[in-house]
Design an enzyme around this catalytic site. Structure first.
Site, PDB file in Angstrom:
ATOM      1  N   LYS A  87       0.841  -1.209   0.000  1.00  0.00           N
ATOM      2  CA  LYS A  87       0.000   0.000   0.000  1.00  0.00           C
ATOM      3  C   LYS A  87       0.874   1.257   0.000  1.00  0.00           C
ATOM      4  O   LYS A  87       0.597   2.228  -0.700  1.00  0.00           O
ATOM      5  CB  LYS A  87      -0.937  -0.023   1.214  1.00  0.00           C
ATOM      6  CG  LYS A  87      -2.063  -1.043   1.049  1.00  0.00           C
ATOM      7  CD  LYS A  87      -2.820  -1.338   2.321  1.00  0.00           C
ATOM      8  CE  LYS A  87      -3.757  -2.528   2.086  1.00  0.00           C
ATOM      9  NZ  LYS A  87      -4.451  -2.989   3.281  1.00  0.00           N
ATOM     10  N   GLN A 116      -4.778  -2.190   9.421  1.00  0.00           N
ATOM     11  CA  GLN A 116      -4.607  -3.501   8.794  1.00  0.00           C
ATOM     12  C   GLN A 116      -5.152  -4.600   9.704  1.00  0.00           C
ATOM     13  O   GLN A 116      -4.788  -4.686  10.875  1.00  0.00           O
ATOM     14  CB  GLN A 116      -3.107  -3.737   8.502  1.00  0.00           C
ATOM     15  CG  GLN A 116      -2.826  -4.991   7.730  1.00  0.00           C
ATOM     16  CD  GLN A 116      -3.398  -4.969   6.300  1.00  0.00           C
ATOM     17  OE1 GLN A 116      -3.289  -3.988   5.582  1.00  0.00           O
ATOM     18  NE2 GLN A 116      -4.034  -6.064   5.914  1.00  0.00           N
ATOM     19  N   ASP A 160     -11.331   2.086   3.713  1.00  0.00           N
ATOM     20  CA  ASP A 160     -11.499   0.630   3.614  1.00  0.00           C
ATOM     21  C   ASP A 160     -12.987   0.273   3.500  1.00  0.00           C
ATOM     22  O   ASP A 160     -13.333  -0.864   3.194  1.00  0.00           O
ATOM     23  CB  ASP A 160     -10.929  -0.061   4.872  1.00  0.00           C
ATOM     24  CG  ASP A 160      -9.568  -0.693   4.608  1.00  0.00           C
ATOM     25  OD1 ASP A 160      -9.241  -0.915   3.429  1.00  0.00           O
ATOM     26  OD2 ASP A 160      -8.856  -0.970   5.593  1.00  0.00           O
TER      27      ASP A 160
END
Ligand code: NAP
Length: 293
Positions: free
Chosen positions: A53, A97, A120
Site C-alpha cells: 500500500k 490492517q 477501507d
C-alpha cells in the site's frame, strides 16, 4: 474465445489516471492525497500488504504514513493513536490492517475511524450507505471487481450471478452491489456458503460467478456453463520449491478446466488482487476530492 480480465494491466491504467489527477490537484495549489495506515504486530502477510500500500501511494504521488505498533499495545492505546490520525486534517484516508491481536476488539477499531476517512469501507455507516445505494466508500475488493466489470464493458443487467462466500469484506458486499439498480448491477444474485446444498446445480445456472471462499481450485470446469464470466477472488499460498519465494498462489478456481469454458476469467495472480490495491487508491483520492469541495 476466452478473454482474460487482466487486473494488472487495468490497475496500471487506473493508477496513471490517478497520478494525473494528483498532479492536477497540486498544480491548482491543493495538497496531495494522504493515506495513513496502522499496522499492529509482526504478521508477515499484513506487513506485505501494508508495504504494498505504501509503494502504491508513492507510485501515484500520494503522501503516506505507516504507524507500526507492537502486538502488545493495549486496546486503549491503539484507539488513542487512531483518534490522533483520524483528527489530523492532513490525513484523507485511514486504514487499520486486519487481523488484529486477539485482545483487541476489531469492531471497536473499525468504529473508531470516522466514516469520512474510512477508505477501507468497513465502518457500519459506509456499509449501510452502500446497501442503500448512497454515495459511500465501498471496500476495496468489491470496488475493484465492480470497476473491472465496468471497464471491460461486461453486460451484467438481467444476468444470473452466483457469489460463493458471504464474508463481510467480499461475498456480501459484492452480492449486494451486483443486485443493485445500477450498471454494473441489475443481476439476479444467489449467495452460497458452507451450508449450501448442491452448489454445482446452482453454479451451472450462473452467467457470472464470483468465488471468494479461500479453498484453492474449488470451482471446477464441470461446475460452470459455457460462456460464464468467472471472477476468482481466492488467494491460497502453496509450497513450490521451484519458485524463489518458495510458494505460488492459487485461486479458488481450477483455471485449467474452467478457463476454456469461460467468456471472461480473472487469473490468479494478476486479476482481482491488483484491482483491490488500486481501489484503495481510488477511495483515498475520492476522500481528498470531497475535502476540497
Ligand atoms: P472468509 O471470511 O474466510 O469467508 C469465506 C466464505 O466462504 C464464508 O462465507 C464461508 O461460508 C464460505 N465457504 C467456506 N467453505 C465453503 C464451501 N465449501 N462451499 C461454499 N462456501 C464456502 O474469506 P474472505 O475474507 O471472503 O476471503 C475469501 C478468499 O479471498 C481468501 O482466499 C482470501 O485470501 C481471498 N481474498 C482475496 C482478496 C484479493 O484482493 N484478491 C481480497 C480479500 C480476500 P460460511 O460463512 O458458512 O463459513
Amino acid at each position: 474465445m476466452t478473454e482474460i480480465l487482466d487486473g494488472k494491466a487495468l490497475s496500471k491504467t487506473i493508477k496513471a489516471r490517478i497520478a494525473e489527477k494528483v498532479k492536477q490537484i497540486v498544480a491548482e495549489g491543493g495538497k496531495k492525497p494522504h493515506l495513513a495506515a496502522i499496522l499492529v504486530g509482526e504478521d508477515p502477510a499484513s506487513q506485505t500488504y501494508v508495504n504494498s500500500k505504501e509503494k502504491d501511494c508513492k507510485e501515484v504521488g500520494f503522501d503516506s504514513t505507516v504507524l507500526r505498533l507492537p502486538a502488545s499495545i493495549s486496546e486503549k492505546e491503539l484507539l488513542d493513536k487512531i483518534k490522533e490520525l483520524d483528527e489530523n486534517p492532513n490525513v484523507d484516508g485511514l486504514i487499520i490492517q486486519l487481523p488484529l491481536p486477539a485482545h483487541i476488539d476489531e469492531n471497536k477499531v473499525i468504529m473508531a475511524v470516522s466514516p469520512e476517512k474510512d477508505v477501507d469501507g468497513f465502518h457500519p455507516v459506509n456499509v449501510g450507505k452502500m446497501i442503500l445505494g448512497l454515495p459511500s466508500f465501498v471496500s476495496a475488493t468489491p470496488l475493484g471487481i465492480m470497476t473491472m466489470l465496468k471497464e471491460y464493458g461486461i453486460e451484467t443487467k438481467g444476468k444470473n450471478c452466483v457469489v460463493l462466500g458471504r464474508s463481510n469484506i467480499v461475498g456480501r458486499p459484492i452480492a449486494n452491489l451486483l443486485s443493485q439498480k445500477s450498471n454494473p448491477g441489475d443481476c439476479t444474485v444467489t449467495i452460497c456458503h458452507s451450508h449450501t446444498k448442491n452448489i454445482r446445480e446452482i453454479t451451472l445456472k450462473a452467467d457470472i460467478i464470483v468465488v471468494a471462499i479461500g479453498i484453492s481450485e474449488f470451482l471446477k470446469g464441470d461446475m460452470v456453463k459455457e460462456g460464464a464470466v468467472i471472477i476468482d477472488v481466492g488467494i491460497t499460498r502453496v509450497a513450490d520449491a521451484s519458485k524463489k519465494s518458495g510458494f505460488r498462489l492459487l485461486g479458488d478456481v481450477e483455471y485449467s478446466t474452467v478457463a476454456p469454458k469461460a467468456s471472461y476469467i480473472t487469473p490468479v495472480p494478476g486479476g482481482v488482487g491488483p484491482m483491490t490495491r488500486v481501489a484503495l487508491l481510488m477511495n483515498t483520492l475520492k476522500s481528498r476530492e470531497q475535502r476540497i469541495s
